[in-house]
Scaffold this motif. Structure first.
Motif, PDB file in Angstrom:
ATOM      1  N   THR A 126      24.456   3.646 -50.404  1.00 10.60           N
ATOM      2  CA  THR A 126      23.484   2.550 -50.381  1.00 10.60           C
ATOM      3  C   THR A 126      24.189   1.216 -50.584  1.00 10.60           C
ATOM      4  O   THR A 126      23.930   0.243 -49.872  1.00 10.60           O
ATOM      5  N   SER A 127      25.111   1.179 -51.560  1.00 14.41           N
ATOM      6  CA  SER A 127      25.789  -0.077 -51.836  1.00 14.41           C
ATOM      7  C   SER A 127      26.677  -0.501 -50.651  1.00 14.41           C
ATOM      8  O   SER A 127      26.805  -1.682 -50.364  1.00 14.41           O
ATOM      9  N   LEU A 128      27.258   0.490 -49.938  1.00 14.14           N
ATOM     10  CA  LEU A 128      28.088   0.157 -48.767  1.00 14.14           C
ATOM     11  C   LEU A 128      27.263  -0.412 -47.626  1.00 14.14           C
ATOM     12  O   LEU A 128      27.669  -1.357 -46.956  1.00 14.14           O
ATOM     13  N   TYR A 129      26.086   0.181 -47.400  1.00 14.34           N
ATOM     14  CA  TYR A 129      25.336  -0.146 -46.187  1.00 14.34           C
ATOM     15  C   TYR A 129      24.186  -1.123 -46.422  1.00 14.34           C
ATOM     16  O   TYR A 129      23.497  -1.490 -45.483  1.00 14.34           O
ATOM     17  N   ALA A 130      23.965  -1.553 -47.676  1.00 14.81           N
ATOM     18  CA  ALA A 130      22.958  -2.586 -47.908  1.00 14.81           C
ATOM     19  C   ALA A 130      23.405  -3.861 -47.194  1.00 14.81           C
ATOM     20  O   ALA A 130      24.591  -4.014 -46.886  1.00 14.81           O
ATOM     21  N   SER A 131      22.456  -4.785 -46.941  1.00 18.67           N
ATOM     22  CA  SER A 131      22.802  -5.922 -46.083  1.00 18.67           C
ATOM     23  C   SER A 131      23.891  -6.807 -46.692  1.00 18.67           C
ATOM     24  O   SER A 131      24.517  -7.593 -45.991  1.00 18.67           O
ATOM     25  N   ALA A 147      20.791   0.729 -44.311  1.00 19.21           N
ATOM     26  CA  ALA A 147      20.103   1.110 -45.547  1.00 19.21           C
ATOM     27  C   ALA A 147      18.603   0.925 -45.373  1.00 19.21           C
ATOM     28  O   ALA A 147      18.158  -0.037 -44.757  1.00 19.21           O
ATOM     29  N   PHE A 148      17.821   1.856 -45.920  1.00 18.54           N
ATOM     30  CA  PHE A 148      16.361   1.830 -45.903  1.00 18.54           C
ATOM     31  C   PHE A 148      15.780   1.999 -44.498  1.00 18.54           C
ATOM     32  O   PHE A 148      14.682   1.547 -44.206  1.00 18.54           O
ATOM     33  N   THR A 149      16.535   2.655 -43.595  1.00 13.49           N
ATOM     34  CA  THR A 149      16.009   2.984 -42.264  1.00 13.49           C
ATOM     35  C   THR A 149      16.386   4.432 -41.946  1.00 13.49           C
ATOM     36  O   THR A 149      17.069   5.093 -42.726  1.00 13.49           O
ATOM     37  N   TRP A 150      15.965   4.886 -40.763  1.00 22.08           N
ATOM     38  CA  TRP A 150      16.307   6.229 -40.269  1.00 22.08           C
ATOM     39  C   TRP A 150      17.814   6.404 -40.276  1.00 22.08           C
ATOM     40  O   TRP A 150      18.324   7.461 -40.659  1.00 22.08           O
ATOM     41  N   THR A 151      18.530   5.366 -39.840  1.00 23.24           N
ATOM     42  CA  THR A 151      19.988   5.457 -39.752  1.00 23.24           C
ATOM     43  C   THR A 151      20.606   5.743 -41.120  1.00 23.24           C
ATOM     44  O   THR A 151      21.596   6.472 -41.218  1.00 23.24           O
ATOM     45  N   ALA A 156      23.645   9.443 -44.718  1.00 21.82           N
ATOM     46  CA  ALA A 156      23.763  10.268 -45.927  1.00 21.82           C
ATOM     47  C   ALA A 156      23.889  11.745 -45.565  1.00 21.82           C
ATOM     48  O   ALA A 156      24.700  12.472 -46.151  1.00 21.82           O
ATOM     49  N   LEU A 157      23.124  12.194 -44.576  1.00 24.79           N
ATOM     50  CA  LEU A 157      23.160  13.612 -44.200  1.00 24.79           C
ATOM     51  C   LEU A 157      24.468  13.954 -43.496  1.00 24.79           C
ATOM     52  O   LEU A 157      24.953  15.083 -43.598  1.00 24.79           O
ATOM     53  N   ASN A 231      12.408   5.335 -48.801  1.00 27.60           N
ATOM     54  CA  ASN A 231      11.241   6.141 -49.158  1.00 27.60           C
ATOM     55  C   ASN A 231       9.898   5.535 -48.781  1.00 27.60           C
ATOM     56  O   ASN A 231       8.962   5.540 -49.580  1.00 27.60           O
ATOM     57  N   MET A 232       9.789   5.018 -47.560  1.00 27.16           N
ATOM     58  CA  MET A 232       8.493   4.524 -47.118  1.00 27.16           C
ATOM     59  C   MET A 232       7.706   5.648 -46.453  1.00 27.16           C
ATOM     60  O   MET A 232       8.211   6.254 -45.499  1.00 27.16           O
ATOM     61  N   PRO A 233       6.479   5.953 -46.955  1.00 25.06           N
ATOM     62  CA  PRO A 233       5.687   7.020 -46.341  1.00 25.06           C
ATOM     63  C   PRO A 233       5.542   6.784 -44.841  1.00 25.06           C
ATOM     64  O   PRO A 233       5.434   5.634 -44.406  1.00 25.06           O
ATOM     65  N   MET A 234       5.555   7.844 -44.079  1.00 23.67           N
ATOM     66  CA  MET A 234       5.435   7.845 -42.612  1.00 23.67           C
ATOM     67  C   MET A 234       6.715   7.353 -41.926  1.00 23.67           C
ATOM     68  O   MET A 234       6.856   7.523 -40.737  1.00 23.67           O
ATOM     69  N   LYS A 235       7.594   6.671 -42.661  1.00 19.09           N
ATOM     70  CA  LYS A 235       8.770   6.122 -41.980  1.00 19.09           C
ATOM     71  C   LYS A 235      10.067   6.745 -42.461  1.00 19.09           C
ATOM     72  O   LYS A 235      10.810   7.340 -41.680  1.00 19.09           O
TER      73      LYS A 235
END
Lengths: 286, 290
Positions: A126-131, A147-151, A156-157, A231-235
């Protein structure tokens, strides 16, 4: 049982049963421990779900929010498994066939995702890929958010599944006789043909096993994903997180129903992996 | 875990022996090595470096203050306590399972081997959930436990149980193939010479499996100390009481104490590095290469 005992009686192994002590004790302890720690708790999930009506069950496991989570978890796990299959093959090939300084350290480092606690991996990525992170700050001006998207989930996976393909392909590659490639060459194949028609088919079972292992691990992964996904529901809500959310709302039935769907998927995958490994063993017997 | 275990690899073929037809052109060697190293640098080295960089971003004083804070110390103590219970339990199980599976013949052996691997196929979150279903307030034994004032879920026993589940296969799956490969000849000889069961185990079997056992223990230990998902479900997140090190990292991170979170995380990262070193040393011993 009797006829079975009679058939083994003649073999040497059966006599081992009578000579070496501790069979009853060790098997008894193994079964008791397995039952208490693993089987009884797992059966609780299935029994809890069995008490639900079909209508409640489908409502719990097929609501739009849950479906969105399946799509994210399965989709990102497949993508990460595929990337790991391609790069894992390259890494295994380089580690087995070439030599370069520091190779031993690189080889040892491949296991890092197994050894590094998932929460640590999660906050590091997260710290690497945050804006404003080391990598994110170069991607942000290009309009590319991780960070905070599908990518982010995918990154992470990919991290968590990295060792699987390398470690399943490596031993097979190591045992592969270079004479096969020599034979192909004397029969007039060029290097590209040898790689595609001789080497890849030989490596295919182990590649698929590695892919399936990475995919299975990614499906259930929690710690490394929750920090980077947003962790946004639906997204960007993965299935394991959804289970935790339901638990926190005291919706035990809903959480368990989703867990059962995931457990069944994992068991099917486990079966598939076992079949793949049998196939790959037969492949090598030839 | 990787199926490639301590089972000795075939001796490595010296590079010079690789026939010309099996050698790639120089440009392909360079390109593939570059791609592999870039991939690993990006996905493995960078995250590892960032952990330590962030941990010391506010200086050594802040780092020391964070890891010496009472809640952090309590988390470290709880993690060590959990490991001290879980690892020995799984070692006893692993040895017993490997003894039964490798030294004897019985029906359902392959089913048993598959069942032992089962926890690896279960999501950590689900591993925690199933214990909530058994011991939680609404679970099977919930009312009885409440009546007798015994706390398992949201307390230390739950953390220990969930961690045991998650690390269940590690020791067994290292020992089973190893003991199967070693066979039973040495144990037979010991029996013939009049040794008792425990004498055979301590004097013959254990010395033969000690490196495989050690290997299983360090993997089990690493996972037990770092487990997050399963413990997160059963712990209840009570600061200073039911917080393990990974959960403490999460709490600090969610409080936007980023440097603090990474300070505790760097201790876990050090553990991971120590695990990798120990693992490599054992593997080099096994393959006979220095």
């Amino acid at each position: 049982m009797l006829s079975d005992a009679a058939t083994v009686a003649s073999t040497r192994t059966h006599s081992a049963r009578s000579i070496l002590p501790g069979f009853g004790l060790s098997l008894g302890f193994t079964l008791a421990y397995l039952g208490l720690i693993v089987l009884v708790p797992l059966s609780a999930a299935f029994l809890k779900t069995a008490g639900m009506s079909w209508h409640d069950f489908t409502a719990a496991v097929a609501s739009p929010r849950v479906i969105a989570a399946y799509r994210l978890s399965f989709g990102a796990s497949l993508a990460a498994g595929f990337v790991n299959m391609v790069f894992g093959l390259v890494v295994a090939w380089v580690l087995v066939r070439y030599s370069f300084p520091g190779k031993r350290i690189v080889d040892a480092l491949v296991d890092l995702p197994f050894a590094l606690p998932t929460a640590v991996a999660g906050i590091a990525l997260t710290s690497l890929y945050a804006s404003n992170g080391w990598v994110g700050r170069w991607l942000a001006p290009l309009g590319f958010r991780v960070a905070f998207t599908w990518t982010g989930v995918f990154v992470a996976l990919t991290f968590i599944g990295l060792p699987f393909v390398v470690r399943t392909v490596q031993p097979v590659l190591q045992e592969l006789e270079p004479e096969i490639e020599e034979a192909a060459s004397t029969l007039g194949a060029n290097r590209r043909q040898t790689v595609i028609r001789i080497l890849l088919p030989e490596l295919m079972p182990s590649l698929l096993t590695g892919f399936a292992l990475a995919f299975a691990r990614a499906l259930g992964e929690y710690g490394s994903v929750v920090f980077i996904s947003g962790n946004m529901p639906m997204k960007t809500e993965i299935v394991p997180l959804l289970i935790i959310t339901k638990l926190e709302q005291y919706d035990y039935r809903g959480a368990t129903a989703i867990a059962v769907v995931m457990l069944v998927s994992s068991f099917v995958l486990l079966l598939l992996i076992n079949l793949l490994q049998k196939w790959s063993r037969r492949f090598h017997a030839i | 875990m990787a199926p490639a275990s301590v089972a000795p690899f075939p001796t490595r073929r010296p590079r010079a022996v690789l026939p010309r037809a099996a050698r790639d052109p120089a440009w392909a060697r360079w390109a593939l090595t570059a791609v592999a190293l870039a991939f690993l640098a990006f996905f493995l080295v960078l995250p590892l470096v960032v952990v330590f960089a962030e941990a010391f971003s506010k200086g050594l004083g802040f780092f020391l203050a964070t890891v010496r804070e009472p809640d952090a110390l309590a988390a470290i103590r709880l993690t060590l306590l959990t490991v001290a219970i879980v690892v020995p339990a799984n070692v006893v199980f692993g040895v017993a399972a490997a003894w039964a599976i490798a030294k004897f013949r019985f029906r359902g052996k392959s089913l048993l081997t598959t069942l032992i691997d089962l926890p690896f196929a279960v999501s950590p979150v689900i591993s925690g959930l199933v214990y909530v279903l058994v011991f939680g307030a609404q679970g099977w034994f919930g009312p009885w436990l409440i009546a007798h004032n015994i706390r398992i879920i949201f307390a230390v026993p739950g953390i220990v149980l969930a961690t045991t589940f998650v690390t269940f296969p590690f020791v067994a799956r290292e020992l089973i193939p190893l003991m199967q490969a070693q066979g039973t000849d040495e144990e037979y000889s010991a029996v013939t010479l009049g040794a008792s069961g425990w004498q055979i185990f301590w004097r013959v079997t254990l010395p033969n499996i000690r490196w495989g056992l050690f290997y299983g223990v360090i993997l089990c230990n690493a996972r037990a100390m770092g487990e997050f998902g399963a413990v997160s479900v059963v712990s209840g997140h009570i600061r200073g009481e039911t917080n393990t090190m990974p959960l403490h990292v999460e709490i600090l991170y969610n409080e936007y104490n980023i440097a603090g979170a990474f300070a505790v995380a760097s201790l876990l990262a050090l553990l991971a590095l120590a695990t990798l070193v120990a693992k490599s040393v054992i593997e080099w011993r096994q393959t006979g290469t220095p």
